[in-house]
Design a protein around this motif. Structure first.
Motif, PDB file in Angstrom:
ATOM      1  N   LEU A  18       0.907  -1.084   0.100  1.00  0.00           N
ATOM      2  CA  LEU A  18       0.036  -0.036  -0.083  1.00  0.00           C
ATOM      3  C   LEU A  18       0.939   1.049  -0.202  1.00  0.00           C
ATOM      4  N   LEU A  19       0.157   2.432  -0.657  1.00  0.00           N
ATOM      5  CA  LEU A  19       0.962   3.530  -0.497  1.00  0.00           C
ATOM      6  C   LEU A  19       1.449   3.841   1.133  1.00  0.00           C
ATOM      7  N   ASP A  20       0.217   3.617   1.670  1.00  0.00           N
ATOM      8  CA  ASP A  20       0.311   3.963   3.339  1.00  0.00           C
ATOM      9  C   ASP A  20       1.563   3.102   3.955  1.00  0.00           C
ATOM     10  N   GLU A  21       2.203   2.011   3.182  1.00  0.00           N
ATOM     11  CA  GLU A  21       3.126   1.382   3.966  1.00  0.00           C
ATOM     12  C   GLU A  21       4.493   1.825   3.308  1.00  0.00           C
ATOM     13  N   VAL A  22       4.592   2.269   1.873  1.00  0.00           N
ATOM     14  CA  VAL A  22       5.573   2.777   1.319  1.00  0.00           C
ATOM     15  C   VAL A  22       6.068   4.205   1.898  1.00  0.00           C
ATOM     16  N   MET A  23       5.039   4.975   2.215  1.00  0.00           N
ATOM     17  CA  MET A  23       5.146   6.336   2.664  1.00  0.00           C
ATOM     18  C   MET A  23       4.314   6.412   4.094  1.00  0.00           C
ATOM     19  N   THR A 202      17.359   6.166  -4.707  1.00  0.00           N
ATOM     20  CA  THR A 202      17.372   7.535  -3.674  1.00  0.00           C
ATOM     21  C   THR A 202      15.538   7.520  -3.374  1.00  0.00           C
ATOM     22  N   ALA A 203      15.734   8.340  -2.339  1.00  0.00           N
ATOM     23  CA  ALA A 203      14.012   8.651  -2.006  1.00  0.00           C
ATOM     24  C   ALA A 203      13.405   9.366  -2.850  1.00  0.00           C
ATOM     25  N   GLU A 204      14.177  10.193  -3.757  1.00  0.00           N
ATOM     26  CA  GLU A 204      13.391  10.921  -4.916  1.00  0.00           C
ATOM     27  C   GLU A 204      13.006  10.110  -5.999  1.00  0.00           C
ATOM     28  N   ASP A 205      13.934   9.013  -6.163  1.00  0.00           N
ATOM     29  CA  ASP A 205      13.323   7.887  -7.154  1.00  0.00           C
ATOM     30  C   ASP A 205      12.290   7.366  -6.700  1.00  0.00           C
ATOM     31  N   VAL A 206      12.089   6.874  -5.633  1.00  0.00           N
ATOM     32  CA  VAL A 206      10.877   6.125  -5.075  1.00  0.00           C
ATOM     33  C   VAL A 206       9.550   7.122  -5.299  1.00  0.00           C
ATOM     34  N   LEU A 207       9.659   8.387  -4.824  1.00  0.00           N
ATOM     35  CA  LEU A 207       8.602   9.347  -5.085  1.00  0.00           C
ATOM     36  C   LEU A 207       8.019   9.333  -6.582  1.00  0.00           C
ATOM     37  N   ALA A 208       9.124   9.317  -7.558  1.00  0.00           N
ATOM     38  CA  ALA A 208       9.037   9.380  -8.899  1.00  0.00           C
ATOM     39  C   ALA A 208       8.377   8.167  -9.284  1.00  0.00           C
ATOM     40  N   TRP A 209       8.674   7.037  -8.668  1.00  0.00           N
ATOM     41  CA  TRP A 209       8.047   5.738  -9.106  1.00  0.00           C
ATOM     42  C   TRP A 209       6.502   5.663  -8.827  1.00  0.00           C
ATOM     43  N   ILE A 210       6.183   6.282  -7.600  1.00  0.00           N
ATOM     44  CA  ILE A 210       4.983   6.239  -7.012  1.00  0.00           C
ATOM     45  C   ILE A 210       4.113   7.078  -8.027  1.00  0.00           C
ATOM     46  N   ALA A 211       4.791   8.288  -8.598  1.00  0.00           N
ATOM     47  CA  ALA A 211       3.928   9.105  -9.417  1.00  0.00           C
ATOM     48  C   ALA A 211       3.433   8.407 -10.716  1.00  0.00           C
ATOM     49  N   ALA A 212       4.477   7.626 -11.366  1.00  0.00           N
ATOM     50  CA  ALA A 212       4.160   6.920 -12.230  1.00  0.00           C
ATOM     51  C   ALA A 212       3.286   5.554 -12.332  1.00  0.00           C
ATOM     52  N   ALA A 213       3.577   4.877 -10.958  1.00  0.00           N
ATOM     53  CA  ALA A 213       3.004   3.437 -11.074  1.00  0.00           C
ATOM     54  C   ALA A 213       1.793   3.238 -10.064  1.00  0.00           C
ATOM     55  N   ARG A 215      -1.415   3.019  -8.109  1.00  0.00           N
ATOM     56  CA  ARG A 215      -2.715   2.876  -8.747  1.00  0.00           C
ATOM     57  C   ARG A 215      -4.008   2.358  -7.592  1.00  0.00           C
ATOM     58  N   PRO A 216      -5.309   2.328  -7.981  1.00  0.00           N
ATOM     59  CA  PRO A 216      -6.164   1.782  -7.004  1.00  0.00           C
ATOM     60  C   PRO A 216      -6.045   0.405  -6.684  1.00  0.00           C
ATOM     61  N   GLY A 217      -6.285  -0.118  -5.362  1.00  0.00           N
ATOM     62  CA  GLY A 217      -6.426  -1.463  -5.065  1.00  0.00           C
ATOM     63  C   GLY A 217      -7.445  -1.456  -4.141  1.00  0.00           C
ATOM     64  N   PRO A 218      -7.821  -2.805  -3.756  1.00  0.00           N
ATOM     65  CA  PRO A 218      -8.939  -3.346  -3.141  1.00  0.00           C
ATOM     66  C   PRO A 218      -9.023  -2.469  -1.597  1.00  0.00           C
ATOM     67  N   ARG A 219      -7.623  -2.332  -1.161  1.00  0.00           N
ATOM     68  CA  ARG A 219      -7.617  -1.829   0.168  1.00  0.00           C
ATOM     69  C   ARG A 219      -7.061  -0.317   0.205  1.00  0.00           C
ATOM     70  N   GLY A 220      -6.980   0.309  -1.052  1.00  0.00           N
ATOM     71  CA  GLY A 220      -6.684   1.633  -1.137  1.00  0.00           C
ATOM     72  C   GLY A 220      -5.651   1.553  -2.177  1.00  0.00           C
ATOM     73  N   ARG A 221      -4.958   2.712  -2.119  1.00  0.00           N
ATOM     74  CA  ARG A 221      -3.797   2.910  -3.299  1.00  0.00           C
ATOM     75  C   ARG A 221      -2.565   2.180  -3.060  1.00  0.00           C
ATOM     76  N   VAL A 222      -2.213   1.438  -4.047  1.00  0.00           N
ATOM     77  CA  VAL A 222      -1.099   0.642  -3.940  1.00  0.00           C
ATOM     78  C   VAL A 222       0.128   0.841  -4.899  1.00  0.00           C
ATOM     79  N   VAL A 223       1.333   0.479  -4.549  1.00  0.00           N
ATOM     80  CA  VAL A 223       2.616   0.951  -5.509  1.00  0.00           C
ATOM     81  C   VAL A 223       3.114  -0.436  -5.694  1.00  0.00           C
ATOM     82  N   PRO A 224       3.068  -0.802  -7.175  1.00  0.00           N
ATOM     83  CA  PRO A 224       3.589  -2.152  -7.332  1.00  0.00           C
ATOM     84  C   PRO A 224       4.973  -1.785  -7.690  1.00  0.00           C
ATOM     85  N   LEU A 225       6.040  -2.769  -7.378  1.00  0.00           N
ATOM     86  CA  LEU A 225       7.368  -2.643  -7.653  1.00  0.00           C
ATOM     87  C   LEU A 225       7.770  -3.662  -8.542  1.00  0.00           C
ATOM     88  N   THR A 226       9.034  -3.419  -8.968  1.00  0.00           N
ATOM     89  CA  THR A 226       9.732  -4.365  -9.912  1.00  0.00           C
ATOM     90  C   THR A 226      11.177  -4.598  -9.487  1.00  0.00           C
TER      91      THR A 226
END
Length: 420
Positions: A18-23, A202-213, A215-226
């Protein structure tokens, strides 16, 4: 998955954090308690303040102030972090207006605010404490699956987190301390990603990844990683472009992201017919799809792409909401909110042209964001199980709390030293 405005829809449920877990650390939206303390122009705020403090009768001053359960003319509160101390309660105030500060109202509307804690019911001092030249705020938009639009927005300004329609969203600063100290990320995440991707993250890289990736999920905003380095670089580059546009060039500059956003020649909006000199109360903003132009009374701005006109965030069209706040009928006489420009300021026209530019360029990125989402879906891995095996999840409780700040002295009420 529901359409999030990026072109990605109906994707399979992902095992993504979740976004709430990433940030993990977030702040509730600001609550001013009285509308007159903010405005689209700074001059009106100074005039409103002067009208308040020049009113000698306390009952009349209270009526102008609009008391609430949280704030009255006699409230004793600490100054906001980074703001000069005020002199006692508002009932005794005779001084000049605190210098208005630029802030982000809602997803895209840059306005002005009087930075006085005595005026604001819930100012969220912990947010002011970390809002500086290094900070970037992620703001949840109160996304509604029935409407297209970004899940999150970004700003280099202090945001209020409000939404034009629907539920207001949480504010997630990128850094937990002033000066860009201690990223507001899941502890150990950047080291984990660096190891998996084989390159520094970097932290800025993670923020940029969030901006691009994100999306909505069943429990809230999610951030798929790769773990695909090429896909990661592609997403970070795209996200940097998104953050640069949202912040009007204040963050993620470099490469093609130079200066303030501009459209190429031939697509750049200009005033084709002068906008009304008087601030047009309840004037309608009209888009002509064939002419690709915006009309305000006899005024005309073109070209304006349909994608910019229809761009939504937080359940409302951005351009329509921006204009409505400037063309609303004046408040009743005797109220401070009635103090507003007597004519349409030139800076509002400049802001309108820039907003059209930003929305147009953001709309052009939707297909690329959709492609990234589909590539993530086909990649199979989204990160949550890996983060759990690595011992990074669940989120430590301390990561959800504001950081203590011991190197920045602040005053409490009545000039007392505040320990943070």
């Amino acid at each position: 998955m529901s359409d999030d405005g990026t072109g990605t829809k109906d994707a399979p449920a992902l095992d993504a954090p979740l976004l709430d877990e990433v940030m993990p650390w977030s702040v509730a939206p600001l609550r001013t308690g009285r509308g007159w303390v903010s405005a689209p122009d700074a001059a009106s705020l100074r005039r409103r303040w002067n009208a308040l403090v020049r009113t000698e009768d306390e009952a009349e001053r209270a009526a102008l102030f609009v008391p609430s359960r949280s704030r009255t003319l006699h409230s004793s509160v600490a100054p906001l972090p980074g703001v000069p101390a005020h002199g006692g309660p508002l009932a005794q105030e005779r001084g000049g207006c605190p210098e208005p500060v630029r802030f982000l109202h809602g997803p895209f509307d840059q306005q002005w605010l009087i930075p006085d804690h005595r005026l604001i019911d819930a100012a969220r001092p912990q947010l002011w404490r970390v809002s500086d030249a290094r900070q970037t705020h992620l703001v949840e938009t109160g996304h509604d699956h029935r409407h297209p639009g970004p899940l999150v927005t970004f700003t280099a300004l202090l945001p209020d987190g409000q939404a034009a329609a629907g539920r207001s969203g949480r504010i997630r600063p990128l850094y937990r301390r002033p000066g860009g100290g201690e990223p507001n990320l899941l502890p150990g995440l950047t080291d984990h990603l660096s190891g998996r991707l084989g390159a520094p993250v970097t932290a800025e890289d993670v923020l940029a990844w969030i901006a691009a990736a994100a999306r909505p999920g069943p429990r809230g905003r999610v951030v798929p990683l790769t773990t695909d380095p090429d896909l990661w670089r592609r997403g970070v580059e795209l996200g940097r472009r998104v953050v640069w546009l949202h912040t009007r060039g204040a963050r993620c500059a470099g490469g093609a992201n130079e200066g303030r956003p501009r459209l190429p020649g031939g697509h750049r909006p200009y005033v084709r017919a002068p906008l009304p000199a008087a601030a047009p109360p309840e004037e309608e903003l009209v888009h002509d799809g064939e002419e690709r132009s915006l009309h305000i009374g006899e005024g005309r701005v073109a070209p304006v792409a349909r994608e910019a006109w229809e761009f939504e965030a937080g359940g409302a069209r951005v351009l329509g909401a921006w204009f409505a706040r400037r063309a609303a009928l004046p408040a009743a006489a005797g109220r401070l909110a009635a103090v507003r420009p007597g004519s349409w300021p030139q800076e509002w026209t400049s802001e309108l042209l820039e907003l059209i530019t930003v929305l147009t360029l953001l709309a052009e990125l939707r297909e690329e964001q959709g492609d990234l989402g589909r590539a993530l879906d086909s990649g199979g891995e989204s990160g949550r199980a890996v983060l759990e095996r690595a011992g990074l999840l669940p989120v430590p409780r301390s990561a959800r709390l504001p950081a203590s700040v011991l190197d920045v002295p602040e005053e409490g009420p009545d000039g007392q030293l505040a320990l943070l």
